[in-house]
Design a protein around this motif. Sequence first.
Motif, mmCIF file in Angstrom:
data_model
loop_
_atom_site.group_PDB
_atom_site.id
_atom_site.type_symbol
_atom_site.label_atom_id
_atom_site.label_comp_id
_atom_site.label_asym_id
_atom_site.label_seq_id
_atom_site.Cartn_x
_atom_site.Cartn_y
_atom_site.Cartn_z
ATOM 1 N N LEU A 1 0.868 -1.191 0.000
ATOM 2 C CA LEU A 1 0.000 0.000 0.000
ATOM 3 C C LEU A 1 0.900 1.235 0.000
ATOM 4 O O LEU A 1 1.839 1.321 0.804
ATOM 5 C CB LEU A 1 -0.881 0.017 1.245
ATOM 6 N N ARG B 1 1.195 5.527 -0.079
ATOM 7 C CA ARG B 1 0.581 6.852 0.061
ATOM 8 C C ARG B 1 1.662 7.921 -0.068
ATOM 9 O O ARG B 1 2.705 7.828 0.563
ATOM 10 C CB ARG B 1 -0.098 7.003 1.426
ATOM 11 N N GLU C 1 7.409 12.884 0.057
ATOM 12 C CA GLU C 1 7.812 11.566 0.551
ATOM 13 C C GLU C 1 6.741 10.521 0.210
ATOM 14 O O GLU C 1 5.651 10.869 -0.239
ATOM 15 C CB GLU C 1 7.998 11.605 2.074
ATOM 16 N N ILE D 1 4.938 6.887 1.870
ATOM 17 C CA ILE D 1 4.806 5.878 2.929
ATOM 18 C C ILE D 1 4.379 4.572 2.268
ATOM 19 O O ILE D 1 3.425 4.540 1.485
ATOM 20 C CB ILE D 1 3.754 6.292 3.979
ATOM 21 N N TYR E 1 3.297 0.608 3.019
ATOM 22 C CA TYR E 1 2.888 -0.354 4.050
ATOM 23 C C TYR E 1 2.983 -1.764 3.487
ATOM 24 O O TYR E 1 2.406 -2.076 2.445
ATOM 25 C CB TYR E 1 1.461 -0.074 4.528
ATOM 26 N N HIS F 1 3.944 -6.555 8.246
ATOM 27 C CA HIS F 1 3.462 -5.549 9.208
ATOM 28 C C HIS F 1 4.512 -4.466 9.455
ATOM 29 O O HIS F 1 4.817 -4.116 10.596
ATOM 30 C CB HIS F 1 3.045 -6.197 10.526
ATOM 31 N N ALA G 1 6.011 -0.560 8.084
ATOM 32 C CA ALA G 1 5.763 0.650 7.295
ATOM 33 C C ALA G 1 7.109 1.309 7.024
ATOM 34 O O ALA G 1 7.996 1.302 7.878
ATOM 35 C CB ALA G 1 4.842 1.599 8.049
ATOM 36 N N HIS G 2 7.257 1.838 5.829
ATOM 37 C CA HIS G 2 8.522 2.441 5.425
ATOM 38 C C HIS G 2 8.254 3.858 4.942
ATOM 39 O O HIS G 2 7.322 4.099 4.184
ATOM 40 C CB HIS G 2 9.160 1.640 4.278
ATOM 41 N N ARG G 3 9.116 4.754 5.367
ATOM 42 C CA ARG G 3 9.056 6.129 4.846
ATOM 43 C C ARG G 3 10.203 6.309 3.870
ATOM 44 O O ARG G 3 11.361 6.101 4.219
ATOM 45 C CB ARG G 3 9.202 7.147 5.981
ATOM 46 N N THR H 1 13.186 4.744 6.061
ATOM 47 C CA THR H 1 13.054 4.553 7.510
ATOM 48 C C THR H 1 11.909 3.582 7.738
ATOM 49 O O THR H 1 10.816 3.793 7.211
ATOM 50 C CB THR H 1 12.721 5.892 8.212
ATOM 51 N N SER H 2 12.160 2.547 8.517
ATOM 52 C CA SER H 2 11.151 1.494 8.681
ATOM 53 C C SER H 2 10.726 1.357 10.135
ATOM 54 O O SER H 2 11.539 1.526 11.040
ATOM 55 C CB SER H 2 11.719 0.148 8.201
ATOM 56 N N VAL H 3 9.456 1.068 10.332
ATOM 57 C CA VAL H 3 8.938 0.784 11.684
ATOM 58 C C VAL H 3 8.022 -0.435 11.608
ATOM 59 O O VAL H 3 7.469 -0.741 10.554
ATOM 60 C CB VAL H 3 8.132 1.968 12.285
ATOM 61 N N ILE H 4 7.912 -1.103 12.732
ATOM 62 C CA ILE H 4 6.944 -2.200 12.849
ATOM 63 C C ILE H 4 5.585 -1.591 13.167
ATOM 64 O O ILE H 4 5.473 -0.762 14.073
ATOM 65 C CB ILE H 4 7.330 -3.163 13.998
ATOM 66 N N VAL H 5 4.585 -1.977 12.419
ATOM 67 C CA VAL H 5 3.215 -1.534 12.734
ATOM 68 C C VAL H 5 2.690 -2.453 13.832
ATOM 69 O O VAL H 5 2.742 -3.676 13.697
ATOM 70 C CB VAL H 5 2.326 -1.586 11.473
ATOM 71 N N LEU I 1 4.533 8.408 10.013
ATOM 72 C CA LEU I 1 5.085 7.149 10.524
ATOM 73 C C LEU I 1 4.895 7.047 12.038
ATOM 74 O O LEU I 1 4.580 5.978 12.565
ATOM 75 C CB LEU I 1 6.572 7.073 10.162
ATOM 76 N N LEU J 1 -4.021 4.280 6.483
ATOM 77 C CA LEU J 1 -3.098 5.076 5.665
ATOM 78 C C LEU J 1 -3.796 6.291 5.063
ATOM 79 O O LEU J 1 -3.249 7.402 5.078
ATOM 80 C CB LEU J 1 -2.509 4.213 4.545
ATOM 81 N N GLN K 1 -2.833 10.067 6.157
ATOM 82 C CA GLN K 1 -2.323 10.924 5.069
ATOM 83 C C GLN K 1 -3.030 12.273 5.114
ATOM 84 O O GLN K 1 -2.394 13.331 5.023
ATOM 85 C CB GLN K 1 -2.580 10.233 3.731
#
Lengths: 144, 274
Positions: free
Chosen positions: A16, A18, A23, A25, A27, A32, A34-36, A116-120, B216, B233, B237
């Motif tokens: 996914l 957005r 930038e 995002i 998903y 699970h 998410a990356h920016r 930059t990655s985070v765990i959702v 994020l 999302l 957004q």
Amino acid sequence: MKNDRPEYAVVRNDLLIRKVGDEVIVYDGENHTAHRLNGIAASVWQLLGDHKSVREICDALDQKDEELVCAILSEFQKSGLLTKIGSPLTDKNLISRRDLVKRIGASVALAAPFVTSVIVPSPASATSPPPPRQPQRRYRQQPK
Amino acid sequence: MSDWAASAKLQIFGVRIGIRGNALELFDRLMARVPLAWQRTGSTSTDRLYSVISNGPKRSAEPPRNSLFADGRLLFEGASWTDLGDAFESDLEFFIARRCSSFVFVHAGAVSWKGNAIIIPGPSHSGKTTLVQALLKAGAAYYSDEFAVLDTAGSLHGFPRQLAVRHNGTISRIAAERAGVQQRRPCLSTRLVILTAYKTGAHFQPKILSPGEAMLGLLQNTVAARRYPTLALSTLQKTVCGARGLGGMRGEARETAHTILRYLDEGSQSNHGH
């Protein structure tokens, strides 16, 4: 001499996406995460989605050599965002931050990290824990 | 004939909740713990049914034992009404946040300042409630200290509840009325997203975050992001597109609150960065 740099890369089509400002995002529902993608990485991502080769991406971004784009692709690959890459990124052609600074200058390299990655979180870990209370049986049936 | 002294069917952010009790006083105590955004519904079915039962003492010297069930599963059993209320409130809020498919629940503190929403997402023990309290003392209006509730346009809705303040490992509750909570707050556009956590001795010198960093940070604290990723999302957004983000460790809450409100007032574009 063998050119071990990637010539093209294919992004996963089950993500996914957005756009937020300049930038992106991303998903990844499978992992699970998410990356920016920062501005420059988002541009590369967009061009990959348009099936551009690495050379075409460099031209579009007005980059004379491929170092920056290859560094971004290596971050995409490490983040699991690609399904295919034209030439596998080995240790030899993965570019360290230090090498990148040397080759393309500090101003562009400082734009890193490109991803930059985070765990959702699962629902339970995204909320406050309930207040402590006495131990109890968990599945006793409700009396009628 | 029903054994229940009182019952109610409520709708809270589109989630249908049933509550019933065999003692009126216990039922009223549960109703007092329901988030103030509820409406009665005539729906025959519920997404979750709570039953509270006063069993009476086994011996005359003992206090009555109370049992709380959710969909037939025992959630709590004991004499303390406060503990029973805590167990109910915690389960109910979590259920609504997890089940709701028309709003996005972000684990966050939320206040408004001069018609602008400020959202402070963060995990437990990051000091959200303390910072919300400090913002209220500085004149901000309360929206929530647990969930920022966002509609599909990205606007903030109130989730008023009793403030849960942790101190030395215990949780004390401040009644909603004392925190200046009103039942209905207008929905607001978000102007500021603050990613911060308490650190002893720190001074809040935030750096400006990009919209992606702010998004994020919100996503990392969104309850049903895994269940409804498209909704999450799209909503986030829209939430960040008109907002600015600030990030950095904070020290004393009062000083931080004033910095935040001053930043909003000044509409500063300058980077307070490190």
